[in-house]
Design a protein around this motif. Sequence first.
Motif: not given
Ligand code: SOE
Length: 381
Positions: A13, A95, A152, A154, A156, A166, A180-181, A184, A221, A260, A267, A327
């Motif tokens: 991705f 990351k 954060y 998600q 997916w 993951r 993963d998130i 961030h 995704y 998630q 996102n 993004f």
């Molecule tokens: C999946 O959760 C992912 O692609 C993350 O790995 C990215 O760092 C994030 O920016 C978007 O979601």
Amino acid sequence: MQKINVGVVGTGFIGPAHIEALRRLPNTNVVALCEVTIELARQKADQLGIERACTFDELLKMDDIKVVHICTPNFLHYAQSKAALEAGKHVVCEKPLAKDLHEAEELVELAKKTGLVNAVHFNLRYYPLVRQMKVMREQDNLGEVYSVIGSYLQDWLFYETDYNWRLEPDKSGDSRAIADIGSHLMDSLEYITGLKTVAVLADFNTIHKFRKKPLKPVETYSGKMLKPEDYADVPINTEDHANVLLRFDNGNKGVITVSQVSAGRKNQMKLEIAGSKKTFAWNSEAPNQMWIGNRDGSNESFLRDPSLAHPDARSVMSFPGGHNEGFPDTSKQLFKEVYDAIAAGKQPEKPTFPTFADGYRELLICEKILESNRKQAWVEI
Ligand code: SOE
């Protein structure tokens, strides 16, 4: 203008997102791409219009390649970043920087020793209003930080049939959603507030204790569905959801939630930062506006607009107000600063972009959050 030749490793991705962002900069040239097999590399290179398809070792031997972007699954980040630095290449790594602190520590030391440019793709810092909030805090518009609420979310990985590398600790590390998130979120939170998190209390939850692993490759995704016989039931012991209480070095506190498996949240990173003067609230799914809360007057809605923003925030904007940026623009803005350093030939004294040292910091926080969840107790950082 001297174009800087770049090689990209991994095209799931995020790899193509790096390539697209690099192509929007005037001084870069993505000339080579690596994948797990040379056949896949050739196929992807043709798809993405990249001249050379090669193995990682071949890439490192190409003298005209000055920079390598590591966009592979987490377990490969350490070895590939190390080999690239030792081959004299500047490195932009996805990351988390590595799978554990020792690996990250070694990369920070090696990067320092080589003086090469090193960056970690904490691109969410480069939403212009994230930098605007940081600068307004530095200018004391926010006052002392009283509290922070972050999330954060998600979806997916919502279904038990949603599967990805993951979910596998040997590829992703012991944490999934936090690494993963959450990384961030914590990176942006400390970046904006200037605070250091000094203790955490974490509570993880794995909703799908078993997931159906596709016996055929499925990309992040894609959410593609296969026939029942195309799946194998595998036990999952990494977190779908996590709550973490935070204590900061100014004595005040915060809380974050990552998930998630939140239906409808595609996102979404959200931050609400309450200060002694104002409150800032921002949402990555509507990134071109932020809310400013006031006790003694009406609240404000601040729009991303170069003519209204602080010069530091304006420097990561390319379009006028109302011409929304999103993004994909965050990676372009991050790479713009990284490649200015690469054009100068060495890591700047005070980099404005996230470095391997920031990657180490996020791994440290992640490891302490994991330890706290295991012990179901507060852990100091
Ligand atoms: C999946 O959760 C992912 O692609 C993350 O790995 C990215 O760092 C994030 O920016 C978007 O979601």
